[in-house]
Design a protein around this motif. Structure first.
Motif, PDB file in Angstrom:
ATOM      1  N   LEU A  19      18.404  50.732 -18.904  1.00  0.00           N
ATOM      2  CA  LEU A  19      17.703  52.019 -18.951  1.00  0.00           C
ATOM      3  C   LEU A  19      17.163  52.177 -20.368  1.00  0.00           C
ATOM      4  O   LEU A  19      17.897  51.974 -21.344  1.00  0.00           O
TER       5      LEU A  19
ATOM      6  N   PRO B  67      12.209  54.073  -0.671  1.00  0.00           N
ATOM      7  CA  PRO B  67      12.355  55.216   0.241  1.00  0.00           C
ATOM      8  C   PRO B  67      11.191  55.336   1.223  1.00  0.00           C
ATOM      9  O   PRO B  67      10.084  54.901   0.930  1.00  0.00           O
ATOM     10  N   GLU B  71      10.668  61.206  -3.075  1.00  0.00           N
ATOM     11  CA  GLU B  71      10.946  62.606  -3.425  1.00  0.00           C
ATOM     12  C   GLU B  71       9.959  63.098  -4.456  1.00  0.00           C
ATOM     13  O   GLU B  71       9.561  64.242  -4.460  1.00  0.00           O
ATOM     14  N   ASN B  72       9.642  62.229  -5.394  1.00  0.00           N
ATOM     15  CA  ASN B  72       8.733  62.599  -6.467  1.00  0.00           C
ATOM     16  C   ASN B  72       7.942  61.344  -6.839  1.00  0.00           C
ATOM     17  O   ASN B  72       8.531  60.329  -7.199  1.00  0.00           O
ATOM     18  N   PRO B  77      12.107  54.770  -6.704  1.00  0.00           N
ATOM     19  CA  PRO B  77      12.936  53.575  -6.894  1.00  0.00           C
ATOM     20  C   PRO B  77      12.515  52.451  -5.956  1.00  0.00           C
ATOM     21  O   PRO B  77      12.314  52.683  -4.760  1.00  0.00           O
ATOM     22  N   ARG B 118      11.697  51.597 -11.330  1.00  0.00           N
ATOM     23  CA  ARG B 118      11.251  52.895 -10.813  1.00  0.00           C
ATOM     24  C   ARG B 118       9.801  53.076 -11.232  1.00  0.00           C
ATOM     25  O   ARG B 118       9.472  52.849 -12.396  1.00  0.00           O
TER      26      ARG B 118
ATOM     27  N   TYR C  52      20.856  66.573  -1.168  1.00  0.00           N
ATOM     28  CA  TYR C  52      21.207  65.271  -0.583  1.00  0.00           C
ATOM     29  C   TYR C  52      22.317  65.382   0.453  1.00  0.00           C
ATOM     30  O   TYR C  52      22.571  64.441   1.203  1.00  0.00           O
ATOM     31  N   VAL C  57      17.037  61.230   4.156  1.00  0.00           N
ATOM     32  CA  VAL C  57      15.940  60.429   3.605  1.00  0.00           C
ATOM     33  C   VAL C  57      15.923  60.542   2.084  1.00  0.00           C
ATOM     34  O   VAL C  57      15.871  59.546   1.361  1.00  0.00           O
ATOM     35  N   ALA C  58      16.014  61.784   1.591  1.00  0.00           N
ATOM     36  CA  ALA C  58      16.045  61.991   0.146  1.00  0.00           C
ATOM     37  C   ALA C  58      17.319  61.394  -0.453  1.00  0.00           C
ATOM     38  O   ALA C  58      17.330  60.905  -1.575  1.00  0.00           O
ATOM     39  N   ASP C  61      16.967  57.751  -1.416  1.00  0.00           N
ATOM     40  CA  ASP C  61      16.207  57.693  -2.665  1.00  0.00           C
ATOM     41  C   ASP C  61      17.138  57.973  -3.854  1.00  0.00           C
ATOM     42  O   ASP C  61      17.219  57.205  -4.814  1.00  0.00           O
ATOM     43  N   GLN C  64      19.750  55.357  -4.801  1.00  0.00           N
ATOM     44  CA  GLN C  64      19.167  54.268  -5.588  1.00  0.00           C
ATOM     45  C   GLN C  64      19.060  54.683  -7.060  1.00  0.00           C
ATOM     46  O   GLN C  64      19.317  53.893  -7.956  1.00  0.00           O
ATOM     47  N   ILE C  65      18.687  55.944  -7.298  1.00  0.00           N
ATOM     48  CA  ILE C  65      18.598  56.462  -8.673  1.00  0.00           C
ATOM     49  C   ILE C  65      19.991  56.513  -9.316  1.00  0.00           C
ATOM     50  O   ILE C  65      20.169  56.182 -10.484  1.00  0.00           O
ATOM     51  N   GLU C  66      20.982  56.904  -8.518  1.00  0.00           N
ATOM     52  CA  GLU C  66      22.341  57.047  -9.042  1.00  0.00           C
ATOM     53  C   GLU C  66      22.975  55.707  -9.435  1.00  0.00           C
ATOM     54  O   GLU C  66      24.008  55.684 -10.091  1.00  0.00           O
ATOM     55  N   GLU C  67      22.384  54.598  -9.002  1.00  0.00           N
ATOM     56  CA  GLU C  67      22.914  53.295  -9.415  1.00  0.00           C
ATOM     57  C   GLU C  67      22.908  53.169 -10.932  1.00  0.00           C
ATOM     58  O   GLU C  67      23.750  52.489 -11.521  1.00  0.00           O
ATOM     59  N   PHE C  68      21.953  53.772 -11.560  1.00  0.00           N
ATOM     60  CA  PHE C  68      21.895  53.831 -13.030  1.00  0.00           C
ATOM     61  C   PHE C  68      21.086  55.086 -13.348  1.00  0.00           C
ATOM     62  O   PHE C  68      19.885  55.014 -13.592  1.00  0.00           O
ATOM     63  N   PRO C  69      21.747  56.229 -13.301  1.00  0.00           N
ATOM     64  CA  PRO C  69      21.002  57.492 -13.373  1.00  0.00           C
ATOM     65  C   PRO C  69      20.392  57.745 -14.743  1.00  0.00           C
ATOM     66  O   PRO C  69      20.981  57.386 -15.770  1.00  0.00           O
ATOM     67  N   PRO C  70      19.229  58.345 -14.757  1.00  0.00           N
ATOM     68  CA  PRO C  70      18.515  58.562 -16.014  1.00  0.00           C
ATOM     69  C   PRO C  70      19.244  59.516 -16.964  1.00  0.00           C
ATOM     70  O   PRO C  70      18.982  59.507 -18.157  1.00  0.00           O
ATOM     71  N   ARG C 276      14.924  65.547  -7.920  1.00  0.00           N
ATOM     72  CA  ARG C 276      13.494  65.224  -7.937  1.00  0.00           C
ATOM     73  C   ARG C 276      12.806  66.048  -8.997  1.00  0.00           C
ATOM     74  O   ARG C 276      11.772  65.807  -9.442  1.00  0.00           O
TER      75      ARG C 276
END
Lengths: 102, 154, 276, 119
Positions: A19, B67, B71-72, B77, B118, C52, C57-58, C61, C64-70, C276
């Protein structure tokens, strides 16, 4: 601010996740106050080094999201090895980080 | 397009300077960013700029994880799995973006790799991957990813 | 004039609602029941994942983001800031110990007669040590909050309304009234969207249920490209319904936070979050 | 800032149009097209946010689909009133009072009714 990275051995491959903090400005947006175009400012290359040689590289365009995330699997490194990640952007700024394979 | 080339040239120069001055940056970071490929407006032109015009082989050995509905569109991702041998480079493209090439992942002769990132998507589009492996060029596309229109008019 | 009339009407309705329930604990149970009835398939402890919990569906998504969250970058920045000494040699640890204190906020201060939020306490820690206060909505305060929330993960929301202080109950009631009052040109109450409208789409975006709403703050919103505080989000919602915005950490939003967090009593703290 | 200007602008437009009263006559098709564009505009009706209607992309699901409107609301004034101030019919509705709160002008609401009758 360093690149945050993690490396994990999984099924014989090393899974690297990173990241980076970066604006990733596309160059297509305009300043909402002045109307002036905001110049493109984005990472162009991310390189992962292992034992002095290049293991992996990502060429990034401005369509990579702000604060880029990158993951990849590669074979080669062993558990305990250190991987170095570094980036350069189109303004010449750089950053780097390290991960020990777990 | 001119501006981007200019920026990049500027970057090459200043990047070099910073790298040398700080002594931190590996020399390989300074290799060429594929400017021409990033400047094209179609996936085909981008693929040609990267891998030459030798034609592409459709394959189901490339699969996507993304996805159904983003979502945005600023942060979508995407994961790509490539079940091929001797993979050299994977290019990720969004055909509906103004410049389709998003990124390329370069490695040396790896097999069965996965890459993820992403990305920004301007509007609803499938993803396209073009992969150079074993001296050949393969391609596959994903199902369509819907980019949502914001609900609150505000 | 007409708008004022409509707002009054909303306020009257909110009062009608509040008179239906006698005390905060009854309110909370009715609130919880509303959502568990509306979404019978969602486990109670999943509501803290917001939208969530009700939108598969969300969720895919997000996972996948939570695998390495920003927000991990914000946690690191917050940790560094937390451990940096003030000019007087003291630091945040003189105010918050190890910093894992999210579960203690917000609380009613019976001496000061006001709701104290964690972000308010962070800035008061600074000013009492001779440092400039931070701006409320984003940047350092959100990063500190992200770090402190992260190390507080797993604590249980347990907002108390001291029974011996009727003014605490009055603050709670004001927060509740805010929540149910239709406001702005578009005439939405918080509950209109996050109760009545929860789980249904505005365009393709589903609206999040309000139960568990406060557990995961601060949040890295893709829209912001950074972490922001709960009060920043309150402000965003108010602007979206074209209503008057209130000051972050002003009385209105602190009391709103007091009510809304009370509604999530018993839920696990899981901030910071990615949305989001 | 831009939003405020836009709002002021639309209010001004509404006032100007209002002051000319019913003097502005649209051809039917024009009114229908105008109504559709106001209904779909995110800063105006933003109807698609909540309602499935016509060929609108990615409709929301807060409200009922807008179909067979003439059949469901044979009284034109009734339909108009439901857009002008839906709270009159249901004080708890989440539908915004488009006329009462000056979100849309009288003329814009008329055009939307015209358009809805084609659905």
């Amino acid at each position: 601010m360093a690149i945050k990275c993690k490396a994990k051995m999984k099924d014989g491959m090393v899974e690297v996740k990173a990241l980076m903090k970066h604006e990733m400005e596309t160059g297509l947006r305009k300043d909402s106050k002045t109307g002036e175009p905001i110049p493109a400012h984005h990472i162009t290359e991310v390189v992962c080094m292992h034992s002095g040689s290049e293991l992996f590289r990502c060429n990034m365009g401005p369509a990579i999201s702000k604060n880029p995330y990158l993951s990849f699997t590669v074979s080669g490194p062993n558990v305990g090895d250190t991987l170095q990640l570094s980036y350069v952007d189109n303004m010449g700024e750089t950053d780097s980080g390290e991960a020990v394979v777990k | 397009m001119k501006r981007r080339e200019f920026n990049f040239r500027l970057a090459s120069i200043t990047g070099f300077g910073v790298g040398i001055a700080s002594g931190l940056m590996p020399i390989s970071v300074l290799a060429n960013w594929p400017t021409a490929a990033f400047d094209t407006e179609t996936t085909e032109d981008a693929a040609n700029a990267l891998f030459g015009e030798s034609g592409m082989i459709e394959t189901d050995a490339i699969t996507f994880k993304a996805p159904d509905i983003a979502e945005n569109g600023r942060v979508v991702p995407v994961n790509i799995n490539v079940g091929l041998n001797n993979i050299e480079e994977i290019a990720l493209m969004v055909p509906e973006n103004p410049a389709p090439l998003v990124s390329t992942f370069v490695m040396s002769n790896q097999s069965n790799v996965a890459v993820g990132t992403r990305i920004k998507m301007g509007k609803t589009s499938p993803l396209v991957a073009v992969v150079k492996a074993d001296g050949k060029v393969y391609t596959a596309s994903s199902k369509e990813i819907k980019v949502t229109i914001g609900g609150c008019g505000g | 004039m007409l708008r004022k009339y409509a707002i009054l009407l909303g306020a009257v309705m909110a009062l009608a609602w509040s008179s239906t329930y006698a005390n905060p604990e009854d309110d909370r149970m009715a609130f919880e029941k509303y959502f568990t009835t509306k979404f019978p398939e969602v486990p109670l402890n999943d509501f803290q994942n917001g939208i969530y919990s009700v939108d598969p569906v969300a969720r895919a998504d997000w996972e996948q983001i939570e695998e390495f969250p920003p927000y991990e970058l914000a946690i690191d920045a917050g940790e560094a800031e937390y451990n940096k000494p003030f000019a007087n040699g003291k630091s945040y640890s003189d105010c918050f110990g190890d910093g894992a204190v999210r579960g203690q906020y917000p609380y009613w201060d019976s001496e000061r007669k006001e709701v104290i939020t964690m972000e308010l306490a962070i800035n008061e820690c600074r000013t009492s040590n001779g440092e400039e206060p931070l701006r409320w909505n984003k940047g350092k305060i959100a990063e500190l909050s992200a770090y402190m929330s992260y190390i507080s993960r797993g604590q249980t929301v347990d907002v108390k309304i001291p029974e011996d202080d009727p003014e605490a109950l009055a603050a709670y009631e004001r927060g509740k009234q805010f929540y149910y009052t239709k406001r702005g040109q578009l005439n939405f109450s918080c509950f209109d969207c996050h109760g009545t409208g929860a789980g249904k789409g505005v365009r393709l975006e589903k609206l999040s249920p309000a139960l568990g709403h406060t557990t995961h703050w601060p949040v890295y919103r893709s829209k912001w490209g950074a972490v922001g505080t709960l009060h920043r989000r309150f402000g965003g919602c108010n602007r979206q319904v074209r209503a008057k915005n209130f000051k972050s950490q002003g009385q209105e939003y602190r009391e709103l936070e007091y009510f809304l967090t009370y509604m999530s009593n018993g839920h696990e703290l899981n901030g910071p979050g990615a949305r989001r | 800032m831009i939003k405020k200007t836009l709002m002021a602008l639309s209010l001004a437009t509404a006032m100007v149009l209002g002051s000319f009263g019913g003097g502005v006559a649209f051809a039917d098709e024009e009114a229908v097209n105008h109504g559709k564009s106001v209904a779909f505009n995110r800063q105006k009706g933003n109807c698609l946010s909540c309602h499935m209607m016509d060929d609108g992309d990615q409709p929301g699901s807060q409200g009922p689909p807008l179909i067979a409107m003439k059949l469901r609301f044979p009284d034109r004034e009734d339909l108009r009133a439901r857009i002008y101030n839906p709270l009159e019919f249901n004080p708890n509705t989440i539908m915004p009072p488009f006329g009462l709160h000056n979100i849309l002008s009288d003329e814009e609401i008329d055009a939307i009714v015209e358009y809805l009758y084609t659905l």
